[in-house]
Enzyme design. Structure first.
Site, PDB file in Angstrom:
ATOM      1  N   GLN A 345       0.842  -1.205  -0.069  1.00  0.00           N
ATOM      2  CA  GLN A 345       0.118   0.071   0.144  1.00  0.00           C
ATOM      3  C   GLN A 345       0.963   1.124   0.148  1.00  0.00           C
ATOM      4  O   GLN A 345       2.137   1.191   0.498  1.00  0.00           O
ATOM      5  CB  GLN A 345      -0.887   0.055   1.408  1.00  0.00           C
ATOM      6  CG  GLN A 345      -2.082   0.717   1.216  1.00  0.00           C
ATOM      7  CD  GLN A 345      -2.977  -0.363   1.124  1.00  0.00           C
ATOM      8  OE1 GLN A 345      -3.500  -1.151   1.977  1.00  0.00           O
ATOM      9  NE2 GLN A 345      -3.628  -0.157  -0.173  1.00  0.00           N
ATOM     10  N   THR A 511       0.158   0.066   7.177  1.00  0.00           N
ATOM     11  CA  THR A 511      -1.256  -0.468   7.008  1.00  0.00           C
ATOM     12  C   THR A 511      -0.755  -2.180   7.282  1.00  0.00           C
ATOM     13  O   THR A 511       0.279  -2.565   6.968  1.00  0.00           O
ATOM     14  CB  THR A 511      -1.957  -0.494   5.965  1.00  0.00           C
ATOM     15  OG1 THR A 511      -1.158  -1.221   4.735  1.00  0.00           O
ATOM     16  CG2 THR A 511      -2.109   0.991   5.443  1.00  0.00           C
ATOM     17  N   THR A 512      -1.995  -2.753   7.750  1.00  0.00           N
ATOM     18  CA  THR A 512      -1.600  -4.327   7.678  1.00  0.00           C
ATOM     19  C   THR A 512      -2.295  -4.829   6.344  1.00  0.00           C
ATOM     20  O   THR A 512      -3.400  -5.684   6.482  1.00  0.00           O
ATOM     21  CB  THR A 512      -2.134  -5.028   9.067  1.00  0.00           C
ATOM     22  OG1 THR A 512      -1.610  -4.194  10.089  1.00  0.00           O
ATOM     23  CG2 THR A 512      -1.728  -6.515   9.229  1.00  0.00           C
ATOM     24  N   HIS A 513      -2.136  -4.422   5.453  1.00  0.00           N
ATOM     25  CA  HIS A 513      -2.652  -4.767   4.268  1.00  0.00           C
ATOM     26  C   HIS A 513      -1.744  -5.262   3.157  1.00  0.00           C
ATOM     27  O   HIS A 513      -1.314  -4.835   2.269  1.00  0.00           O
ATOM     28  CB  HIS A 513      -3.358  -3.574   3.557  1.00  0.00           C
ATOM     29  CG  HIS A 513      -4.308  -2.804   4.497  1.00  0.00           C
ATOM     30  ND1 HIS A 513      -4.897  -1.466   4.014  1.00  0.00           N
ATOM     31  CD2 HIS A 513      -5.022  -3.032   5.309  1.00  0.00           C
ATOM     32  CE1 HIS A 513      -5.617  -1.043   5.016  1.00  0.00           C
ATOM     33  NE2 HIS A 513      -5.824  -2.365   5.734  1.00  0.00           N
ATOM     34  N   ASN A 514      -1.083  -6.333   3.573  1.00  0.00           N
ATOM     35  CA  ASN A 514      -0.176  -6.965   2.737  1.00  0.00           C
ATOM     36  C   ASN A 514      -1.047  -8.126   1.842  1.00  0.00           C
ATOM     37  O   ASN A 514      -1.880  -9.033   2.491  1.00  0.00           O
ATOM     38  CB  ASN A 514       0.904  -8.134   3.714  1.00  0.00           C
ATOM     39  CG  ASN A 514       1.297  -7.246   4.900  1.00  0.00           C
ATOM     40  OD1 ASN A 514       0.645  -7.026   5.987  1.00  0.00           O
ATOM     41  ND2 ASN A 514       2.402  -6.964   5.045  1.00  0.00           N
TER      42      ASN A 514
END
Lengths: 586, 230, 413
Positions: A345, A511-514
């Site tokens: 992100q 973010t924790t949007h891996n």
């Protein structure tokens, strides 16, 4: 010595959002389902009750509910020329752990990706010509239209609060005019907005943009979901993200699905049980079950007819690599698939400092915000811009937890009297306009096994090779000024721009949007699973979660993760079970 | 070593479901516990040095109280004596290498040991360069030393001075703003100073504040003076 | 809800049918209709709650649950048709005598923890039906532990004296001036569901006080609230529909069943037919009560302290105006536990927490956390005192000592 357990119909690896979704649908269809979760049991009254949930140190800074890096972490480097080193403590992202996974400590922002996001390669090439050779962007293999009923159902399970912009093709004032066609409204009205959102919306409108409320899993009112689960009204306490919700007002697996499952005799859950590998038949063509280890160090083989990987994307990728399923991706040749197209992100923001007005950021919620989508996906003309994709631009008021959130203007030192005074002067008087940018796949960004570092069980750690790409940099350079312009129109005294420059840094939280690593697609040569999340190699192995995304869109991923899970489990029940075998013939 | 940390931090595998419903019992729940004890890690000298550093990072001045009034040193002392000081939840297996600026904490030492080694070198540096241990320097000299650490003008031999500085700055801010249950932020001084109402869990009555100040006293996990009769 | 319940009934029918065919050679009384009626009546009487060792995962109806009474622990008997340890050798008449007269098969007197003072009002046909149903259960061999009672209660003959004083073998009397529904409700409340076992005040020897009928009672450190209706009863603010939903779905606008009552709803009332629940509601609503005595108002300083504690700790769920959230968080404005003379249940829930009962209709298990670790005895007493006084309630102050006693009791458990 490995001990053998009795067979089950389905074994789920990991028990967060996707695990709960698969378990609910599969047990309702009559199958015997066992979920294995490597973390502990968690529930509202025991682990994040209102009497102690609002503890910033414990939950965020001491990682109360995140995966323990001492159990398993990953190594990181910006590029292949560097030596990857372990992420010894979490920083940039916070993988969940325990029952409910990251679904316990998410913010609750629940978007649908745009129709064009699912066909990112074909759509963009058709409109703008061929993509650069090193951009390994791909189509999902499933379309927005196919996913729509599943988006709708997941929103109803969660009780999402929002304002629709396009129902059955009819544009609705106040919603997102760019969104894909919806079959229904959101189940609940939007949350109440605060001062900051009002100012943001006014400024955005003055610029000709189209602000709408962030679709929120924090309840704007009491709600009962299709499974009969009750959710309470959000109290705007400001302890959503990185925290569990103490009063049942944030949708999580615990508040929407798990109590229903726990009533069913054909559902079982085993906690503190870490899956070591997926086992295969000698010919390598079928999964036979999983091997896992419990905390006593005992190793067990759990046979199952169907294996479904419901863990975090990084863990799903690692498990496939450790189990030698699928060809590992090789960035030099571009061949292989497992670990391919890791994406993240691209974030930036503009902080607004007010002088006389109070923003009172402690009156907040994880998904309390107004947002514009005018610069997301392909909602604007990219001709001549040199990049594809985009991002939403939002003003959210999520918290004023003071260890984490105490912004000061740019000329203030990091410590000492001047810093202290600046914190006091600004603590209650700032807000932020954030850009949440997409992340397009690049040939060099990938995941593989680390050659040096091992976890507690002696298995190689996952290795991440990642940096922002040229597409990312052009994107953020184009969008950040828009955020800055909106920020300037909000009536503050001063605006500070937090631009995205330099290499990706694994330390500060982003973010924790891996995403990616186990991507879905139409061709076994370029994807790990088919359009249903079914392994191309082992037809009774399914993978779910954001690892399926061939690249990441400019949104928070959970809405699409939920829809893909329902799409996939629907295919298992209605297509796979009547006729087990590959659902797509390559 | 990793095995020990694992055993200490997790409970045994358990079975749930099979129609048994959600487990629950009265008088239960994982209430906060760590850091609430009276354990200490620092020696007298170390504690004096840490208190002096914290007092410069968040000074007491005309504008209001600082780390001293908030008793941040006690917070850090307890943290170092607990799982955090031992880096129990961190990945601490070797090999260790310096790493790039984007690779995060790479010290081979858990925080407590990093403090111990760094504080010894800090006092050593101050004695040899400025005529006394850090705690006995003038505020101006202390600021100069801390600036030297922050800007990497002063280096230590056994540990990274910059890593130490970044960590103690992080811990000092934690100790100023964490719930008082952990030993710092005494009497909610840090929260009062910036106007944070603390652990309140319901602001529904204030969503429509429209830019006005919200007059709420702070509350900590263990309450506020108003919970006891005058 | 009713659709769910019908589905449930259909499922049970199918099961019972199988049993019926399998046991066709058994006594003629084991007809399908008789067994099914008995199952329903046993459910309405909540036999399974006491006669299953729930705490230790015992088999249904196999007994062995320790019932805490003011006089010691009494273990429930095995109701499965096991020859050696259950009802295997019992006749229909012997079973009826146990319900009707409190006399066991061997002629000894049953301890009145078995609510035969209520069951005595049960009709012979209903008792026979329950017996017929119990005969269809799978026999379980389960020895029951010795009761732990002090002398002289350990002598069963002492029960004879007790019965002489407090037990009347009576038939259920239909009140011809009342509707059929009202009479059905009264029969369910008195003869089957034995609501008075908890909700009626007891004398020192554990017998119901007649003038305290359903006016609330204390048992094992729980206070079961006043469930009379009218304009002065504990259910005065409840509509009949609220009662039906509370018993049938485990939720209502006012509150949800928790702990002891949760168990009753989970095991018994949620499985009853809506018309029976409505009959119960109609009957309870018809019972007026005397106006509550007004206690002296607490000191203003205590109320202010209590209000501060309330606002900071309780408002997030129960709302700043104490109205709660219908169906989810109890309203503290219409709570019959708060206004009761005995604050035991309120103190207990604040200290230890409580959880709303999961039912077929409502799978949520929303729980209130315990405050024992967080609030002192004085603070709990102050917030309860505030809640018993606010909105012009005059239920009277609560002392820190009462909280301390409850805390000790809960910590011992």
């Amino acid at each position: 010595m490995t001990k053998q357990l009795p067979r089950v119909d389905v074994v789920l690896v990991g028990f967060g959002w996707t695990g709960a979704i698969f378990a609910e649908k599969l047990t309702a269809a009559g199958l015997d389902v066992l979920a294995l979760e490597r973390g502990p049991w968690r529930d509202t009254p025991s682990d994040f009750a209102t009497t102690f949930a609002q503890d910033e140190l414990r939950y965020y800074w001491r990682h109360g509910m995140f995966q323990e890096a001492s159990q398993d972490t990953l190594t990181f480097r910006n590029n292949s020329a560097q030596t990857a080193l372990p992420m010894r403590r979490w920083g940039s992202f916070l993988p969940g752990n325990g029952v409910g996974g990251a679904g316990v400590h998410w913010n609750g922002q629940t978007y649908r990706f745009l129709p064009s996001d699912f066909v990112a390669r074909s759509h963009n090439e058709e409109r703008y010509g061929p993509l650069p050779a090193d951009m390994t962007v791909q189509d999902y293999g499933v379309t927005y239209e196919e996913l729509e009923p599943h988006f709708d159902y997941f929103e109803k399970i969660c009780g999402i609060c929002g304002q629709a912009g396009n129902v059955d093709g009819e544009t609705i004032e106040g919603g997102n005019p760019f969104e894909g066609m919806r079959s229904d409204q959101y189940p609940n009205p939007p949350m109440r907005m605060t001062f900051s959102q009002d100012r943001f919306a006014a400024s955005a409108r003055a610029l000709g943009l189209n602000p709408f409320p962030v679709p929120s899993a924090n309840m704007s009112r009491a709600y009962v979901n299709p499974l009969g689960m009750q959710l309470a009204p959000c109290t705007y306490c400001g302890f959503c993200e990185k925290h569990g919700c103490g009063n049942y007002s944030k949708a999580s697996p615990q508040t929407t699905i798990i109590p229903v499952l726990m009533q069913r005799p054909n559902f079982g859950l085993r906690t503190n049980s870490e899956v070591l590998s997926v086992e295969k038949t000698p010919d390598g063509k079928h999964a036979t079950g999983v091997t896992y280890v419990d905390t006593s160090g005992e190793v067990w083989f759990q046979p199952a007819d169907i294996v479904i990987l419901c863990a975090y994307p990084l863990q799903n990728t690692r498990l496939l690599l450790l189990s030698e399923i699928g060809t590992p991706y090789d960035p030099r040749t571009g061949e292989g698939v497992v670990g391919k197209n890791y994406c993240y992100q691209v974030m930036s923001s503009a902080t607004v400092f007010f002088e006389d007005e109070y923003t009172n950021g402690f009156v907040g919620a994880g998904a309390l915000g107004m947002v514009v989508d005018d610069y997301n996906g392909d909602n604007f003309d990219h001709s001549g811009l040199g990049f594809i994709g985009g991002g939403y631009i939002a003003c959210g008021t999520t918290n004023a937890r003071p260890i984490e959130s105490h912004p000061v203007p740019e000329d203030v030192p990091r410590w000492g009297s001047a810093w202290k005074r600046a914190v006091r002067e600004n603590f209650l008087k700032t807000t932020s306009v954030g850009v949440h940018g997409s992340s397009m796949a690049h040939r060099s960004n990938h995941l593989d096994l680390d050659p040096t570092y091992k976890d507690v069980w002696g298995r190689p750690l996952l290795r991440m090779t990642y940096d922002f790409t040229l597409n990312d940099r052009r994107l953020t350079e184009h969008l950040t000024p828009v955020a800055e312009e909106i920020a300037h129109g909000m009536g503050g005294a001063h605006v500070k721009v937090n631009a995205r420059r330099g290499s990706y840094d694994s330390e500060p939280y982003q973010t924790t949007h891996n995403t990616g690593g186990t991507i879905m697609g139409t061709d076994p040569a370029s994807s790990v699973v088919n359009r249903y999340g079914q392994s191309w190699d082992l037809p009774n192995l399914f993978v779910t979660g954001a690892g399926l995304f061939p690249q990441n869109a400019g949104y928070n991923p959970t809405g699409t993760v939920g829809a893909l899970a329902y799409w996939s489990v629907d295919a298992i029940i209605n297509r796979y079970l009547p006729d087990p075998g590959p659902l797509v013939r390559p | 070593m990793a095995g020990t940390a694992l055993a200490a931090s997790r409970v045994l595998a358990s079975d749930y479901g099979r129609g048994a419903g959600m487990p629950w019992s009265p008088m239960s729940g994982e209430v906060p516990y760590y850091g609430t004890g009276s354990e200490r890690f620092f020696s007298h000298e170390e504690r004096r040095a840490v208190a002096a550093i914290c007092a410069r990072l968040i000074p007491s001045d005309d504008d209001g109280p600082g780390a001293s009034e908030a008793d941040v040193v006690t917070f850090i002392d307890r943290q170092m004596a607990g799982f955090y000081g031992r880096a129990q939840h961190w990945y601490m297996q070797g090999p260790f290498a310096e790493g790039t600026s984007t690779q995060g904490y790479q010290s081979e030492h858990p925080p407590a040991m990093l403090y111990r080694l760094a504080l010894a070198e800090l006092d050593e540096h101050c004695r040899s360069q400025m005529g006394g241990p850090f705690a006995e320097l003038t505020e101006e000299d202390q600021d100069a030393v801390l600036t030297g650490l922050d800007e990497e003008e002063i280096a230590f031999e056994r540990v990274s001075a910059k890593t130490f500085f970044d960590l103690i700055l992080e811990n000092t801010v934690e100790g100023f703003f964490a719930d008082p249950i952990y030993g710092g932020n005494r009497d909610m001084i840090g929260w009062r100073y910036v106007g944070f109402p603390g652990t309140r869990y319901d602001y529904r009555d204030f969503v429509g504040h429209n830019g006005a100040a919200i007059p709420l006293e702070p509350v900590s996990l263990q309450g506020r003076p108003g919970w006891s009769q005058p | 809800m009713s659709r769910l319940r019908n589905a449930l009934l259909a499922g049970t029918f199918a099961g019972a049918l199988g049993l019926w065919i399998a046991s066709a050679a058994m006594a003629q009384e084991l007809s399908f209709s008789q067994v099914e009626r008995g199952r329903y009546l046993a459910t309405a009487s909540d036999c399974v709650a006491c006669h299953t060792n729930i705490e230790e995962g015992g088999k249904r109806y196999a007994g062995g649950r320790g019932l805490e009474t003011p006089f010691g622990t009494i273990y429930s008997s095995n109701l499965t048709p096991d020859e050696a340890t259950g009802l295997g050798g019992w006749s229909r008449d012997e079973f009826y005598r146990a319900l009707n007269e409190g006399i066991s098969r061997d002629g000894s007197h049953l301890y009145p923890a078995m609510p035969y003072p209520h069951f005595t009002k049960m009709s012979r046909e209903d008792a026979d039906a329950i017996f017929a149903y119990l005969r269809t259960l799978e026999p379980v061999t389960a020895e029951i532990p010795e009761n732990a009672l002090p002398f002289p209660l350990s002598i069963r003959m002492s029960v004879a004296g007790w019965k002489l004083l407090f037990f009347d073998k009576v038939d259920f009397a239909v009140d011809p001036d009342q509707s059929q529904e009202w009479n059905r409700g009264r029969y369910l409340v008195d003869a089957l569901a034995h609501c008075g076992a908890c909700h009626t005040g007891k004398n020192l020897l554990g017998a119901d006080k007649e003038d305290e009928y359903l006016r609330g009672g204390t048992l094992d450190n729980w206070y079961a609230p006043n469930i009379r209706g009218g304009v002065n009863g504990g259910l005065a603010d409840w509509e009949a529909e609220d009662i039906v939903r509370f018993l049938g779905e485990g939720r209502s606008r006012h509150t949800a069943p928790m702990q002891r009552m949760g168990e009753v709803v989970g095991l018994s009332t949620q499985h009853l037919r809506d018309e029976d629940l409505m009959a119960i509601a109609v009957y309870l609503k018809s019972l007026d009560d005397a106006p509550r005595e007004e206690a002296e108002a607490p000191a203003q300083a205590r109320l202010e302290t209590g209000e501060a504690i309330y606002f900071d700790n309780c408002a997030a769920c129960h709302s700043a105006d104490r109205s709660g959230v219908p169906d989810i968080f109890a309203s503290l404005e219409s709570s019959n536990k708060l206004t009761a003379e005995d604050p035991a249940t309120v103190i207990r829930i604040i200290l230890g927490g409580a959880r709303a009962q999961q039912t077929e209709a409502v799978p949520s298990q929303i729980a209130m956390p315990g405050f024992a670790w967080k609030l002192t005895d004085q603070q709990v007493a102050d917030v309860v005192t505030y809640l018993r006084a606010v909105s012009d309630r005059k239920a009277g102050p609560v002392s820190a000592g009462e909280v301390e006693d409850m805390r000790e009791h809960l910590e011992e458990k």
